[in-house]
Design a protein around this motif. Structure first.
Motif, PDB file in Angstrom:
ATOM      1  N   ARG A  40       0.724  -1.206  -0.173  1.00  0.00           N
ATOM      2  CA  ARG A  40       0.053  -0.083  -0.079  1.00  0.00           C
ATOM      3  C   ARG A  40       0.847   1.177  -0.117  1.00  0.00           C
ATOM      4  N   ARG A  41       0.585   2.204  -0.806  1.00  0.00           N
ATOM      5  CA  ARG A  41       1.225   3.423  -0.958  1.00  0.00           C
ATOM      6  C   ARG A  41       0.767   4.407  -0.273  1.00  0.00           C
ATOM      7  N   VAL A  42       1.587   5.155   0.551  1.00  0.00           N
ATOM      8  CA  VAL A  42       1.145   6.360   1.526  1.00  0.00           C
ATOM      9  C   VAL A  42       2.108   7.450   1.006  1.00  0.00           C
ATOM     10  N   LEU A  43       1.255   8.778   0.772  1.00  0.00           N
ATOM     11  CA  LEU A  43       2.016   9.753   0.532  1.00  0.00           C
ATOM     12  C   LEU A  43       1.878  10.749   1.851  1.00  0.00           C
ATOM     13  N   VAL A  44       2.856  11.078   2.539  1.00  0.00           N
ATOM     14  CA  VAL A  44       2.792  11.808   3.528  1.00  0.00           C
ATOM     15  C   VAL A  44       3.370  13.280   3.369  1.00  0.00           C
ATOM     16  N   VAL A  45       2.476  14.105   3.531  1.00  0.00           N
ATOM     17  CA  VAL A  45       2.719  15.630   3.125  1.00  0.00           C
ATOM     18  C   VAL A  45       2.976  16.573   4.504  1.00  0.00           C
ATOM     19  N   LEU A  65       4.496   1.252   1.667  1.00  0.00           N
ATOM     20  CA  LEU A  65       5.556   1.777   0.905  1.00  0.00           C
ATOM     21  C   LEU A  65       5.247   3.437   1.106  1.00  0.00           C
ATOM     22  N   VAL A  66       6.239   4.322   1.382  1.00  0.00           N
ATOM     23  CA  VAL A  66       6.131   5.758   1.737  1.00  0.00           C
ATOM     24  C   VAL A  66       6.826   6.562   0.690  1.00  0.00           C
ATOM     25  N   GLN A  67       6.207   7.625   0.517  1.00  0.00           N
ATOM     26  CA  GLN A  67       7.141   8.968  -0.085  1.00  0.00           C
ATOM     27  C   GLN A  67       6.510  10.027   0.529  1.00  0.00           C
ATOM     28  N   THR A  68       7.445  11.083   0.755  1.00  0.00           N
ATOM     29  CA  THR A  68       7.101  12.326   1.571  1.00  0.00           C
ATOM     30  C   THR A  68       7.378  13.382   0.605  1.00  0.00           C
ATOM     31  N   ALA A  69       6.592  14.603   0.896  1.00  0.00           N
ATOM     32  CA  ALA A  69       6.748  15.942   0.297  1.00  0.00           C
ATOM     33  C   ALA A  69       6.540  16.923   1.263  1.00  0.00           C
ATOM     34  N   ALA A  70       7.253  18.006   1.068  1.00  0.00           N
ATOM     35  CA  ALA A  70       7.083  19.072   2.327  1.00  0.00           C
ATOM     36  C   ALA A  70       6.454  20.422   1.786  1.00  0.00           C
ATOM     37  N   ALA A  74       5.063  20.137  -4.348  1.00  0.00           N
ATOM     38  CA  ALA A  74       5.725  18.827  -4.702  1.00  0.00           C
ATOM     39  C   ALA A  74       4.673  17.510  -4.000  1.00  0.00           C
ATOM     40  N   ALA A  75       3.740  17.989  -3.216  1.00  0.00           N
ATOM     41  CA  ALA A  75       2.676  16.952  -2.872  1.00  0.00           C
ATOM     42  C   ALA A  75       1.738  16.567  -4.088  1.00  0.00           C
ATOM     43  N   VAL A  76       1.597  17.568  -5.208  1.00  0.00           N
ATOM     44  CA  VAL A  76       0.577  17.434  -6.048  1.00  0.00           C
ATOM     45  C   VAL A  76       1.363  16.643  -7.156  1.00  0.00           C
ATOM     46  N   GLU A  77       2.522  17.148  -7.183  1.00  0.00           N
ATOM     47  CA  GLU A  77       3.743  16.443  -8.341  1.00  0.00           C
ATOM     48  C   GLU A  77       3.475  14.716  -7.949  1.00  0.00           C
ATOM     49  N   THR A  78       4.167  14.669  -6.837  1.00  0.00           N
ATOM     50  CA  THR A  78       4.002  13.321  -6.443  1.00  0.00           C
ATOM     51  C   THR A  78       2.896  12.434  -6.499  1.00  0.00           C
ATOM     52  N   ALA A  79       1.920  13.065  -6.170  1.00  0.00           N
ATOM     53  CA  ALA A  79       0.670  12.403  -6.175  1.00  0.00           C
ATOM     54  C   ALA A  79       0.177  12.029  -7.667  1.00  0.00           C
ATOM     55  N   THR A  80       0.517  12.986  -8.510  1.00  0.00           N
ATOM     56  CA  THR A  80       0.188  12.816 -10.065  1.00  0.00           C
ATOM     57  C   THR A  80       1.186  11.630 -10.376  1.00  0.00           C
ATOM     58  N   ALA A  81       2.327  11.627 -10.050  1.00  0.00           N
ATOM     59  CA  ALA A  81       3.336  10.519 -10.738  1.00  0.00           C
ATOM     60  C   ALA A  81       3.304   9.211  -9.828  1.00  0.00           C
ATOM     61  N   TRP A  82       2.829   9.085  -8.604  1.00  0.00           N
ATOM     62  CA  TRP A  82       3.211   7.927  -7.889  1.00  0.00           C
ATOM     63  C   TRP A  82       1.676   7.243  -7.515  1.00  0.00           C
ATOM     64  N   HIS A  83       0.738   7.978  -7.630  1.00  0.00           N
ATOM     65  CA  HIS A  83      -0.467   7.321  -7.410  1.00  0.00           C
ATOM     66  C   HIS A  83      -0.880   6.506  -5.970  1.00  0.00           C
ATOM     67  N   PRO A  84      -0.461   7.483  -4.941  1.00  0.00           N
ATOM     68  CA  PRO A  84      -0.717   6.718  -3.650  1.00  0.00           C
ATOM     69  C   PRO A  84      -2.264   6.056  -3.280  1.00  0.00           C
ATOM     70  N   ASP A  85      -2.303   5.169  -2.429  1.00  0.00           N
ATOM     71  CA  ASP A  85      -3.612   4.858  -1.942  1.00  0.00           C
ATOM     72  C   ASP A  85      -4.005   5.440  -0.803  1.00  0.00           C
ATOM     73  N   LEU A  86      -3.065   6.224  -0.258  1.00  0.00           N
ATOM     74  CA  LEU A  86      -3.679   7.140   0.806  1.00  0.00           C
ATOM     75  C   LEU A  86      -2.546   8.198   1.022  1.00  0.00           C
ATOM     76  N   LEU A  87      -3.288   9.226   1.431  1.00  0.00           N
ATOM     77  CA  LEU A  87      -2.773  10.763   1.533  1.00  0.00           C
ATOM     78  C   LEU A  87      -2.776  11.200   2.909  1.00  0.00           C
ATOM     79  N   ILE A  88      -1.833  11.321   3.448  1.00  0.00           N
ATOM     80  CA  ILE A  88      -1.715  11.981   5.012  1.00  0.00           C
ATOM     81  C   ILE A  88      -1.113  13.320   4.934  1.00  0.00           C
ATOM     82  N   LEU A  89      -2.076  14.166   4.939  1.00  0.00           N
ATOM     83  CA  LEU A  89      -1.763  15.758   4.606  1.00  0.00           C
ATOM     84  C   LEU A  89      -2.005  16.805   5.399  1.00  0.00           C
ATOM     85  N   ASP A  90      -0.912  17.439   6.163  1.00  0.00           N
ATOM     86  CA  ASP A  90      -0.882  18.434   6.977  1.00  0.00           C
ATOM     87  C   ASP A  90      -1.492  19.893   6.004  1.00  0.00           C
ATOM     88  N   VAL A  91      -2.147  20.616   6.972  1.00  0.00           N
ATOM     89  CA  VAL A  91      -3.083  21.747   6.422  1.00  0.00           C
ATOM     90  C   VAL A  91      -2.086  22.991   6.113  1.00  0.00           C
TER      91      VAL A  91
END
Length: 281
Positions: A40-45, A65-70, A74-91
């Motif tokens: 499962r892919r998780v993008l942590v922003v 499987l984890v990718q992060t963006a700061a 970068a978050a939108v770019e990574t989500a577009t390219a990587w297709h995460p199953d879950l997004l953990i997102l700071d406001v």
């Protein structure tokens, strides 16, 4: 700091208490671990290095499987390219905020979103839910709870996918409120209503027993698969967001207890479709 990170770091709790990880895998890729989160892919922003590294390390220890963006771009770019199953997102993010990230990502493809906020402000939470977030947590939070909620969101998406491929005849009608279970669409007063996956599940849960009061704990268990009563504010905020969309008068609050889906006076319940009795969904 790079826009995308995959460093490994210790995984302390973010509420000041150490918590054990499910597995310790220094130097190994998360795909090699056979845990409930495997593959499962998780993008942590998150722009705080300490927080993002702690979250990423704990999720990897759980088998994700984890990718992060700061920042927002970068978050939108990574989500577009990587297709995460879950997004953990700071406001609060540089570039543009998490709300805008959520809007842009959801416009590309539906993905469950767990939002993190430093402010215990219900208005902020409602705005987040309104742009497509499924759940939120207020900092500081327990790492154990964050992992548990991540698993819950992914399980709910899996169940929704299975339900979408399982023929279930007819639509639920409660007055001028119509719920199409197969297409997961809702119409109120003749107008299409866009609901998030969580809002739809919450509405369906209430619609199974029109006018019956369901406690916050019942809703939390059935919709979120979460038994901890500390999450009842999540229920309240989702109900408020749902009311904004379908009409406040349709959901009745029983103070100190929970909520009920109202029906028109004298309405016995009806279902459109093949062979369903009154009030069945």
């Amino acid at each position: 700091m790079d826009r995308n990170h995959q460093e490994k770091a210790p995984s302390p709790s973010l509420n000041g208490h150490a918590e054990p990880a499910a597995a310790e895998r220094p130097g190994h890729h998360s795909a090699t671990v056979t845990t409930p989160g495997a593959q499962r892919r998780v993008l942590v922003v998150e722009d705080d290095p300490t927080i993002v590294e702690a979250i990423a390390a704990r999720l990897r220890a759980e088998g994700f499987l984890v990718q992060t963006a700061a920042d927002g771009p970068a978050a939108v770019e990574t989500a577009t390219a990587w297709h995460p199953d879950l997004l953990i997102l700071d406001v609060m993010l540089p570039g543009f905020d998490g709300l805008e990230v959520c809007r842009r990502v959801q416009a590309q493809r539906p993905v469950p979103v767990l939002m993190l906020t430093a402010r215990d402000d219900e208005t902020d939470m409602l705005v987040g839910l309104g742009v497509g977030a499924d759940d939120y947590m207020t900092k500081p939070f327990s790492m154990r709870e964050l992992v548990a909620r991540s698993h819950v969101l992914l399980r709910r998406i899996e169940r929704a996918a299975v339900a979408a491929t399982t023929p279930r005849p007819g639509s639920v009608r409660l007055g001028d409120l119509e719920i199409d279970r197969t297409q997961r669409r809702v119409r109120a007063a003749g107008k299409d209503i866009h609901l998030t996956p969580t809002e739809f599940d919450l509405l369906m849960c209430l619609a199974r027993s029109p006018r019956a009061v369901l406690t916050r704990e019942q809703l939390l268990a059935e919709v979120w698969d979460w038994a901890d009563a500390s999450g009842t504010r999540t229920v309240d905020s989702h109900v408020k967001a749902l009311r904004r969309k379908i009409g406040a008068e349709r959901i009745r609050t029983v103070h100190g207890v929970g909520y009920a889906l109202e029906t028109p006076p004298g309405f016995a319940g009806e279902s459109a479709g093949r062979g369903q009795g009154p009030g069945e969904v």
